[in-house]
Design an enzyme around this catalytic site. Structure first.
Site, mmCIF file in Angstrom:
data_model
loop_
_atom_site.group_PDB
_atom_site.id
_atom_site.type_symbol
_atom_site.label_atom_id
_atom_site.label_comp_id
_atom_site.label_asym_id
_atom_site.label_seq_id
_atom_site.Cartn_x
_atom_site.Cartn_y
_atom_site.Cartn_z
ATOM 1 N N HIS A 199 0.829 -1.208 0.000
ATOM 2 C CA HIS A 199 0.000 0.000 0.000
ATOM 3 C C HIS A 199 0.860 1.253 0.000
ATOM 4 O O HIS A 199 2.085 1.207 0.170
ATOM 5 C CB HIS A 199 -0.957 -0.002 1.201
ATOM 6 C CG HIS A 199 -0.284 0.045 2.544
ATOM 7 N ND1 HIS A 199 0.176 1.214 3.105
ATOM 8 C CD2 HIS A 199 -0.018 -0.943 3.447
ATOM 9 C CE1 HIS A 199 0.697 0.955 4.293
ATOM 10 N NE2 HIS A 199 0.613 -0.343 4.523
ATOM 11 N N CYS A 215 3.063 -4.980 6.786
ATOM 12 C CA CYS A 215 2.736 -4.669 5.396
ATOM 13 C C CYS A 215 3.961 -4.155 4.649
ATOM 14 O O CYS A 215 4.988 -3.837 5.237
ATOM 15 C CB CYS A 215 1.618 -3.628 5.329
ATOM 16 S SG CYS A 215 0.006 -4.248 5.868
#
Length: 327
Positions: A199, A215
């Site tokens: 992301h 992440c």
């Protein structure tokens, strides 16, 4: 992007560097089989108002990469006229050159577009942030299962608990906007638990650090570029290769990065070199492809420095060197 454009021109004349002004990542022609190194280390002069962070983003380099390549330069005030090293030469990670490959130790993502996407086979590489010690990024084969633009962020219970204990409680859902830590683009991975993403970010200064909750975080412009081209189902291979070895025209090279510790080990030291056994593990299979000798002094210096820049360790002098080729 004043300096980028001048460097791109020189790089293209050498056939080694192509850069799009829309992204901070780097694109290189894919080297032929048997060759593993792309790019060139560059040196520029800082201008008034530059920081290592701003120069890194301008040239597609993350925070720790810039800091290790410039240990004597002030991060926040390099100073006008100061020489700054741009560590834009890389040994490609071991394994198939296909899809997306993430090397967490290097904090860098490599993307090999399908031949249909480009006229010439290329590799793109981008700086990333990965999980810190207690929220490590899982390794292994994965794929993209979902793509969302302007996503909501639903913090998992572990993060809600952590922030509440810190006295900084979060809502159960964070809407799209400048306060959303996912930025404007997210791509979900099929890692069990469903909470692992590639992301963007609303805090780009942290790119190139081990700061996430597992992440893979990218500069907003970089993740948007991949988001627009990677289909659902695209393969993502996550590896941990603190030492990479490979062949270039000038011989055998090695590239060393600090080792990311396991959860039970001490806190991560971004400047701590990897152990020598990691170098032997990286070199042995590469020497299977071509006979050469390794200069042990150059090797030890490259490992101890662990500056992330490929260093030549070949030596033809059989007295001073030793051969790591397996019997």
């Amino acid at each position: 992007m004043r300096r980028v454009r001048s460097i791109v021109k020189a790089g293209c004349m050498l056939g080694c560097l192509v850069l799009s002004p829309a992204v901070t990542g780097l694109t290189f022609p894919l080297p032929p089989a048997g060759t593993d190194v792309v790019g060139q280390v560059q040196r520029i002069e800082a201008e008034a108002g530059d920081t290592l962070l701003s120069l890194g983003r301008e040239h597609g380099i993350g925070y720790e990469e810039m800091r290790r390549a410039n240990p004597s330069v002030d991060v926040w005030l390099p100073g006008e006229g100061t020489e700054v090293v741009i560590p834009s030469r890389y040994i490609l990670p071991r394994g198939e050159r296909d899809g997306v490959v993430v090397n967490v130790a290097e904090m860098r993502l490599y993307y090999y577009p399908d031949a249909e996407e480009v006229e010439q086979a290329v590799v793109e590489t981008y700086p990333i942030s990965v999980g810190r010690m207690d929220w490590s990024t899982p390794l292994g084969e994965s794929r993209i299962t979902e793509k969302t633009e302007d996503p909501y962020w639903f913090p998992p219970q572990s993060i809600l608990t952590e922030r509440r204990e810190q006295g900084r409680p979060l809502p159960d859902a964070v809407p799209p906007g400048p306060d959303n830590p996912l930025g404007r683009h997210k791509m979900r991975l099929d890692i069990p638990g469903g909470a692992y993403l590639i992301h963007g970010t609303n805090e780009p200064r942290g790119i190139g650090m081990r700061v996430t909750h597992g992440c893979i975080r990218m500069f907003p412009e970089d993740v948007e570029s991949l988001f627009n081209r990677l289909p659902s189902g695209a393969s993502v291979r996550i590896v941990n290769q603190p030492v990479k070895a490979g062949w270039a025209a000038d011989g055998l090279l090695i590239e060393a990065h600090p080792v990311l510790p396991a959860e039970a080990e001490n806190a991560y030291d971004p400047m701590k070199p990897p152990p020598m056994e990691k170098a032997v593990e990286a070199i042995a299979p590469v020497l299977d492809r071509r006979a050469d000798r390794v200069d042990h002094q150059r090797l030890a210096r490259a490992i101890e420095t662990a500056d992330g820049m490929p260093a030549r360790i070949s030596r033809r002098d059989e007295v001073a060197g030793f051969n790591l080729k397996r019997p």
